[in-house]
Every structure is written in C-alpha cells, then in structure tokens.
Motif scaffolding. Structure first.
Motif, mmCIF file in Angstrom:
data_model
loop_
_atom_site.group_PDB
_atom_site.id
_atom_site.type_symbol
_atom_site.label_atom_id
_atom_site.label_comp_id
_atom_site.label_asym_id
_atom_site.label_seq_id
_atom_site.Cartn_x
_atom_site.Cartn_y
_atom_site.Cartn_z
ATOM 1 N N TYR A 1 -11.353 -3.390 24.469
ATOM 2 C CA TYR A 1 -12.103 -4.434 25.660
ATOM 3 C C TYR A 1 -10.236 -4.775 25.378
ATOM 4 O O TYR A 1 -10.055 -5.019 24.133
ATOM 5 N N ASN A 7 -10.654 -6.354 21.152
ATOM 6 C CA ASN A 7 -11.923 -6.701 21.101
ATOM 7 C C ASN A 7 -12.521 -5.513 20.505
ATOM 8 O O ASN A 7 -12.294 -4.580 20.239
ATOM 9 N N GLY A 37 -21.232 -7.958 16.541
ATOM 10 C CA GLY A 37 -21.063 -7.831 17.986
ATOM 11 C C GLY A 37 -19.646 -7.524 18.140
ATOM 12 O O GLY A 37 -19.131 -6.822 17.074
ATOM 13 N N GLY A 38 -18.036 -8.306 18.583
ATOM 14 C CA GLY A 38 -17.226 -7.765 18.014
ATOM 15 C C GLY A 38 -16.176 -9.449 17.840
ATOM 16 O O GLY A 38 -16.558 -10.506 18.062
ATOM 17 N N PHE A 95 -15.995 -19.905 17.929
ATOM 18 C CA PHE A 95 -15.650 -18.587 16.950
ATOM 19 C C PHE A 95 -14.396 -19.765 16.493
ATOM 20 O O PHE A 95 -14.079 -21.249 17.556
ATOM 21 N N TYR A 113 -10.921 -21.209 14.572
ATOM 22 C CA TYR A 113 -9.033 -20.240 14.983
ATOM 23 C C TYR A 113 -8.368 -21.451 13.901
ATOM 24 O O TYR A 113 -8.541 -22.147 15.039
ATOM 25 N N LEU A 119 -8.418 -15.720 12.840
ATOM 26 C CA LEU A 119 -10.347 -16.342 12.862
ATOM 27 C C LEU A 119 -10.688 -17.147 11.874
ATOM 28 O O LEU A 119 -10.410 -15.918 9.948
ATOM 29 N N PHE A 122 -16.984 -17.419 12.569
ATOM 30 C CA PHE A 122 -17.244 -17.078 13.685
ATOM 31 C C PHE A 122 -19.237 -17.620 14.004
ATOM 32 O O PHE A 122 -19.661 -17.417 12.990
ATOM 33 N N TYR A 167 -23.051 -15.709 15.682
ATOM 34 C CA TYR A 167 -22.845 -15.019 16.959
ATOM 35 C C TYR A 167 -24.821 -16.101 17.687
ATOM 36 O O TYR A 167 -25.198 -15.646 19.067
ATOM 37 N N MET A 191 -26.228 -19.365 12.806
ATOM 38 C CA MET A 191 -26.021 -18.052 12.123
ATOM 39 C C MET A 191 -24.037 -18.212 11.893
ATOM 40 O O MET A 191 -23.905 -19.347 13.049
ATOM 41 N N GLU A 197 -20.218 -16.007 10.371
ATOM 42 C CA GLU A 197 -19.729 -15.025 10.071
ATOM 43 C C GLU A 197 -18.532 -15.495 9.526
ATOM 44 O O GLU A 197 -18.381 -16.744 9.682
ATOM 45 N N LYS A 198 -18.455 -15.245 8.325
ATOM 46 C CA LYS A 198 -17.351 -15.620 7.962
ATOM 47 C C LYS A 198 -15.872 -14.327 8.814
ATOM 48 O O LYS A 198 -15.999 -13.203 8.775
ATOM 49 N N GLY A 199 -14.974 -15.571 8.880
ATOM 50 C CA GLY A 199 -13.146 -14.434 9.565
ATOM 51 C C GLY A 199 -12.813 -13.895 8.233
ATOM 52 O O GLY A 199 -13.041 -13.475 7.400
ATOM 53 N N ASP A 200 -11.381 -13.639 8.679
ATOM 54 C CA ASP A 200 -10.271 -13.223 8.161
ATOM 55 C C ASP A 200 -9.927 -14.312 6.842
ATOM 56 O O ASP A 200 -9.780 -13.738 5.942
ATOM 57 N N ARG A 228 -22.829 -6.268 22.549
ATOM 58 C CA ARG A 228 -21.923 -5.138 21.829
ATOM 59 C C ARG A 228 -21.045 -6.234 21.486
ATOM 60 O O ARG A 228 -19.984 -6.209 20.774
ATOM 61 N N GLY A 229 -21.012 -7.455 21.793
ATOM 62 C CA GLY A 229 -20.308 -8.494 21.576
ATOM 63 C C GLY A 229 -18.806 -8.472 22.290
ATOM 64 O O GLY A 229 -18.238 -9.321 21.788
ATOM 65 N N ILE A 230 -18.865 -7.807 23.372
ATOM 66 C CA ILE A 230 -17.561 -7.691 23.876
ATOM 67 C C ILE A 230 -17.466 -9.014 25.179
ATOM 68 O O ILE A 230 -18.053 -9.418 25.809
ATOM 69 N N GLY A 231 -16.744 -9.968 25.427
ATOM 70 C CA GLY A 231 -16.607 -11.076 25.853
ATOM 71 C C GLY A 231 -15.379 -11.492 26.396
ATOM 72 O O GLY A 231 -15.194 -11.818 24.920
#
Lengths: 114, 116
Positions: free
Chosen positions: A32, A93, A99-100, B33, B35, B45, B48, B50, B54, B56-59, B100-103
């Motif tokens: 994507y 993505n 997730g992504g 997210f 940034y 990033l 973020f 989900y 919850m 999650e660590k980014g970069d 799948r977290g695609i958005g």
C-alpha cells in the motif's frame, strides 16, 4: 532495509505543464502506497493512494503509477497550477507488530512558475 | 471529512520543562501516531497506538512518552524538554482496514515547538 526515497529533491515547472514526481521504495512486501502534499506551515494532506494489486490509479488531475518490478512509484499532476506548489511525499505501508506503519520519503519540492 | 486537531500551533518552552502536546481526532479512528519533522530528515515516527491504553515505540521514542486514555485523544509528553527536541510535531490518525493496519493516515496541522 526499509527506505523510501525520491529521485529529485526539487522540481520546477511552468504553469499548465504536467508534473511528474518519482519515488523509489525498497520493501518488496509493501502493498500500500500513499502520496501526500504538504504546504508551508501545514500538515501533510492525503492526495491519492494505490494498492499493490494495481498499477495505475487516477484522481482529479492526479495519477499514481506503480511499477512493482523496479519498485518505483510516480505521481503525475496534469495542468499544474500555482496552488500545486508544495512538498510532495510518498509513503509506503509496512506491516509492523499488530498493524502497519508508514515509511516516508524525504520529499520533493514542487515549484510552479506562472 | 476527517479532522485531526492539535492543541497548539506554536509553543515555546524552556529546557527541563515537562511538555504536553495534545491531539484529538473526530472520526473514531483506532490508530493514532506522533511524528516529528525536521529539515533533511523527513517525518520520523515517535510513538503510535492501535487502541485505547495501547502504545508502541516508533523509530525515535527516546525522551518521549505517550498517553491514550480515550480513543479520540493521543498525547505526546516530553518529560524534560531539551533543545534537540525543537521541531515540528505532527499527529495523525487512521482507520484500521482489513485487520492489517493498512489505512490512510490523516494529519493534523502540526505544532512547532521551540525549546530554549
């Protein structure tokens, strides 16, 4: 590794001409892709997206082309206008944990000359 | 239309201060997210989320923390601001798609933070 990059950091075009902004990506598992436009002092704005099961998608005055063989993405803007002047980012993505997440290119600055 | 708002457009803080950046989205998006954007480095990033509670660590999470107590709100916290945290901070949100977290991520206007 993960990287998304743009071939040209700056692009200058004449008003009315077509613009083409290119992007290379390295993660062949990405499925994507998104193009964003960012005007000075503003957040990135969604332009158009494409999934990997497509090779072309058209919007209003914009077309995105995806070539999975060479991992290349391009954004074409028809009849470029002064209001199109901005920085354009491609984003890829990738799946991450539950997730992504998006990996962004460095951006290309488009300048439209009247 | 998706609307993502950030509490401040411009912020000036002193080294060592605790800084809160707030982000609110009105589209019931699961994903949010944070940034930072710096010249020559693009968008990086930080953290973020989900779902509520919850994270999650980014970069580049060092020096930052986040809080997501409600679905619509995602806060970025600089525990002790330093000059190298001077940057443009961008919040984004996206809808979970296909599991799948695609958005597509929709961005707020950004907060330009200056740490003196």
């Amino acid at each position: 590794g993960e990287s998304v990059g743009l071939h040209l950091p700056t692009l200058s075009v004449q008003e009315g001409d077509n613009s083409i902004i290119n992007c290379a990506y390295s993660n062949s598992a990405s499925d994507y892709f998104i193009w964003y436009k960012q005007e000075s002092g503003k957040g990135p704005q969604f332009i158009i997206d494409i999934r990997s099961n497509m090779d072309k998608r058209q919007g209003q005055r914009v077309t995105v082309l995806l070539n999975k063989t060479v991992k290349h993405l391009s954004l074409q803007i028809a009849a470029t206008q002064p209001g199109d002047s901005a920085v354009y980012f491609c984003a890829e993505n990738i799946l991450y944990n539950q997730g992504g997440k998006l990996i962004f290119g460095q951006g290309t600055e488009l300048s439209v000359k009247p | 239309d998706v609307k993502v708002t950030q509490s401040s457009r411009y912020l000036v803080k002193r080294t060592g201060e605790k800084v809160f950046l707030e982000c609110v989205q009105d589209m019931d998006h699961e994903n949010m997210f944070w940034y930072r954007q710096d010249p020559g480095l693009g968008l990086r990033l930080i953290y973020f989320s989900y779902d509520v509670k919850m994270k999650e660590k980014g970069d580049i999470p060092e020096g930052y923390s986040v809080s997501r107590e409600k679905k619509e709100r995602f806060s970025l916290i600089l525990e002790s601001a330093s000059t190298n945290q001077t940057s443009m901070y961008l919040c984004a949100s996206s809808l979970e798609e296909t599991g799948r977290g695609i958005g597509t991520q929709y961005f707020g206007p950004g907060t330009r933070l200056l740490v003196l």
